[in-house]
Structures are given as structure tokens and as C-alpha cells.
Scaffold this motif. Structure first.
Motif, PDB file in Angstrom:
ATOM      1  N   ILE A  35       0.807  -1.238   0.000  1.00 44.10           N
ATOM      2  CA  ILE A  35       0.000   0.000   0.000  1.00 44.10           C
ATOM      3  C   ILE A  35       0.835   1.280   0.000  1.00 44.10           C
ATOM      4  O   ILE A  35       0.383   2.312  -0.468  1.00 44.10           O
ATOM      5  N   LEU A  36       2.071   1.204   0.513  1.00 38.74           N
ATOM      6  CA  LEU A  36       2.930   2.396   0.534  1.00 38.74           C
ATOM      7  C   LEU A  36       3.928   2.418  -0.623  1.00 38.74           C
ATOM      8  O   LEU A  36       4.743   3.321  -0.718  1.00 38.74           O
ATOM      9  N   PRO A 132       5.730  10.718   7.433  1.00 42.27           N
ATOM     10  CA  PRO A 132       4.366  10.236   7.676  1.00 42.27           C
ATOM     11  C   PRO A 132       4.386   9.045   8.640  1.00 42.27           C
ATOM     12  O   PRO A 132       5.297   8.225   8.612  1.00 42.27           O
ATOM     13  N   VAL A 133       3.367   8.974   9.485  1.00 43.55           N
ATOM     14  CA  VAL A 133       3.222   7.867  10.437  1.00 43.55           C
ATOM     15  C   VAL A 133       2.068   6.996   9.950  1.00 43.55           C
ATOM     16  O   VAL A 133       0.983   7.500   9.658  1.00 43.55           O
ATOM     17  N   PRO A 160      -6.352   9.333   4.119  1.00 36.66           N
ATOM     18  CA  PRO A 160      -6.385   7.931   3.666  1.00 36.66           C
ATOM     19  C   PRO A 160      -4.983   7.476   3.246  1.00 36.66           C
ATOM     20  O   PRO A 160      -4.236   8.232   2.632  1.00 36.66           O
ATOM     21  N   VAL A 161      -4.661   6.250   3.561  1.00 34.19           N
ATOM     22  CA  VAL A 161      -3.311   5.726   3.333  1.00 34.19           C
ATOM     23  C   VAL A 161      -2.911   5.759   1.854  1.00 34.19           C
ATOM     24  O   VAL A 161      -1.733   5.889   1.528  1.00 34.19           O
ATOM     25  N   LYS A 162      -3.874   5.674   0.950  1.00 34.48           N
ATOM     26  CA  LYS A 162      -3.552   5.646  -0.496  1.00 34.48           C
ATOM     27  C   LYS A 162      -2.869   6.927  -0.974  1.00 34.48           C
ATOM     28  O   LYS A 162      -2.219   6.929  -2.018  1.00 34.48           O
ATOM     29  N   TYR A 163      -3.008   8.020  -0.214  1.00 37.54           N
ATOM     30  CA  TYR A 163      -2.378   9.285  -0.609  1.00 37.54           C
ATOM     31  C   TYR A 163      -0.973   9.471  -0.015  1.00 37.54           C
ATOM     32  O   TYR A 163      -0.263  10.381  -0.407  1.00 37.54           O
ATOM     33  N   LEU A 164      -0.580   8.622   0.912  1.00 37.08           N
ATOM     34  CA  LEU A 164       0.701   8.822   1.607  1.00 37.08           C
ATOM     35  C   LEU A 164       1.917   8.645   0.718  1.00 37.08           C
ATOM     36  O   LEU A 164       2.880   9.398   0.829  1.00 37.08           O
ATOM     37  N   SER A 165       1.904   7.650  -0.162  1.00 38.25           N
ATOM     38  CA  SER A 165       3.116   7.349  -0.946  1.00 38.25           C
ATOM     39  C   SER A 165       3.454   8.447  -1.959  1.00 38.25           C
ATOM     40  O   SER A 165       4.597   8.573  -2.372  1.00 38.25           O
ATOM     41  N   SER A 166       2.447   9.256  -2.345  1.00 35.38           N
ATOM     42  CA  SER A 166       2.719  10.338  -3.307  1.00 35.38           C
ATOM     43  C   SER A 166       2.810  11.705  -2.616  1.00 35.38           C
ATOM     44  O   SER A 166       2.833  12.735  -3.274  1.00 35.38           O
ATOM     45  N   LEU A 167       2.906  11.693  -1.310  1.00 38.54           N
ATOM     46  CA  LEU A 167       2.936  12.924  -0.516  1.00 38.54           C
ATOM     47  C   LEU A 167       4.242  13.691  -0.724  1.00 38.54           C
ATOM     48  O   LEU A 167       5.321  13.096  -0.742  1.00 38.54           O
ATOM     49  N   ARG A 174       1.404  14.328   8.494  1.00 42.83           N
ATOM     50  CA  ARG A 174       0.362  13.496   7.918  1.00 42.83           C
ATOM     51  C   ARG A 174       0.465  12.096   8.521  1.00 42.83           C
ATOM     52  O   ARG A 174       1.558  11.602   8.786  1.00 42.83           O
ATOM     53  N   TRP A 175      -0.680  11.453   8.715  1.00 38.29           N
ATOM     54  CA  TRP A 175      -0.678  10.074   9.218  1.00 38.29           C
ATOM     55  C   TRP A 175      -1.926   9.355   8.720  1.00 38.29           C
ATOM     56  O   TRP A 175      -2.887   9.985   8.292  1.00 38.29           O
ATOM     57  N   SER A 176      -1.862   8.029   8.750  1.00 34.99           N
ATOM     58  CA  SER A 176      -2.980   7.197   8.310  1.00 34.99           C
ATOM     59  C   SER A 176      -3.187   6.040   9.273  1.00 34.99           C
ATOM     60  O   SER A 176      -2.237   5.587   9.914  1.00 34.99           O
ATOM     61  N   TYR A 177      -4.418   5.590   9.311  1.00 30.41           N
ATOM     62  CA  TYR A 177      -4.763   4.394  10.099  1.00 30.41           C
ATOM     63  C   TYR A 177      -5.196   3.320   9.108  1.00 30.41           C
ATOM     64  O   TYR A 177      -6.106   3.534   8.311  1.00 30.41           O
ATOM     65  N   VAL A 178      -4.529   2.186   9.160  1.00 31.72           N
ATOM     66  CA  VAL A 178      -4.802   1.101   8.215  1.00 31.72           C
ATOM     67  C   VAL A 178      -5.596  -0.001   8.909  1.00 31.72           C
ATOM     68  O   VAL A 178      -5.104  -0.623   9.851  1.00 31.72           O
TER      69      VAL A 178
END
Length: 194
Positions: A35-36, A132-133, A160-167, A174-178
């Protein structure tokens, strides 16, 4: 570890005692890689958790050997980074890594049990401004962790985690909960069975 071969890679940082290593660690890592869009996930095998009194039963080198024997994923890199960098806290480790590898996109990967107590971590607020966490769900932790002091403090920074890798690097904190498919393996349970 050299700067040259790590430019612009997405690298996950997953810390713990891994005492013992179990399938839950690999399960979480495989999801994180996917996902990342991680090139690598570094397992930061710690000598001692500053918030825990119990000393790991096996030495750090013994645990590294056990992980290497069970590891089938070339993207999982177990290392005793704290020993190498001479750090004790996650903040210090991140600080030194960011200095050494300014072109790397690091992601701090933690379990929901750690989000629950993260406000006790050394310089916990600053960690969110370093990378990001990514918080992975753990059995029976969702409601407790999502209403924790840390989650409430950074409530508006959750995405949402889907946006983290292109941040972009300047978009922090920024952080996400999976909410992943849960694996009920835990080192403490395995230890008690032995």
C-alpha cells in the motif's frame, strides 16, 4: 548504508524487539510494502524499548539471526540500527536517518497499540513533522487508539493511506490508520506458550 543507492526511495521503518519474530510481523510488512509502494522496509530491531521494563530474552544479534532465517522477502531488511547510530529513541533515530538520507521518503510504521501510548514517546509531536506515520490496526485496539491523546492531537492531519506514498515532503504532518485484515499473532502470546 550509503546515500548513493537510496535516492528517492520509499522506505518503511518498522521498529520492535521482534522477540520472537512471528508471521504477524511479516503479514504487516507485506501489506505496508504493497500500500505504501515501499522499495524496502527496515525492521529496526531494538535492544530495549524505553517504555518497557522487560528486557528481551534473546540478544539483539540472536534475534537478527532468527529473523534472517525466517525472512523470505528481499524487501524486508532487519537491522540493529539503534546500535549502529547509537540512539535510544525513535525521534533520535529518525533525526539521524533524515540527516544521512535527505532524499529518502521514510514512513514510520507502528501498531495501534503504540498509537495508544505514543504521547509518552520522547519528542512524539516532532516525529509527525519528520515523516508520515502509518498506524496498523491491532486486535481490540481500534477504538482505544483512535481516541488516544496522539490521535486527537493530530486529528486534522489524518488522511487515507492511499495518498501517503505520493505525498510531498513539505506536506507534513500526515498520518494514516490502516484497517488491515488482522493477524492475531503476538510475540507476548508466543513467549507465554513456550
Amino acid at each position: 548504508l550509503t546515500n548513493k543507492n537510496l535516492k528517492n526511495l520509499n522506505i518503511g521503518l518498522f521498529g520492535g524487539s521482534f522477540d520472537p519474530v512471528h508471521k504477524g510481523h511479516f503479514h504487516l510488512s507485506n501489506i505496508a510494502i504493497k500500500i505504501l509502494k515501499l522499495s524496502q522496509i527496515w525492521w529496526l530491531v531494538s535492544s530495549q524499548n524505553p517504555l518497557k521494563n522487560n528486557v528481551p530474552q534473546k540478544t539483539i544479534m540472536h534475534r537478527l539471526q532468527e529473523i534472517k532465517k525466517k525472512n523470505k522477502n528481499y524487501k524486508v531488511k532487519p537491522i540493529a540500527l539503534e546500535l549502529y547510530l547509537k540512539t535510544e529513541y525513535s525521534y533520535e533515530t529518525l533525526y539521524k536517518l533524515k540527516k544521512k538520507f535527505p532524499q529518502v521518503n521514510f514512513f514510520l510504521i507502528i501498531g495501534a497499540d503504540n498509537l495508544l501510548i505514543m504521547h509518552k514517546w520522547y519528542n512524539w509531536k516532532k516525529i509527525f513533522y519528520m515523516c508520515p506515520v502509518v498506524v496498523f490496526d491491532r486486535p481490540n485496539y481500534f477504538y482505544k487508539s483512535i481516541s488516544s491523546k496522539t490521535a486527537k492531537y493530530f486529528l486534522r492531519n489524518r488522511i487515507p493511506v492511499k495518498y501517503l506514498s505520493s505525498l510531498k515532503r513539505n506536506c507534513l504532518p500526515r498520518w494514516s490508520y490502516v484497517k488491515n485484515k488482522l493477524d492475531y499473532s503476538a510475540s507476548s502470546i508466543i513467549k507465554n506458550m513456550n
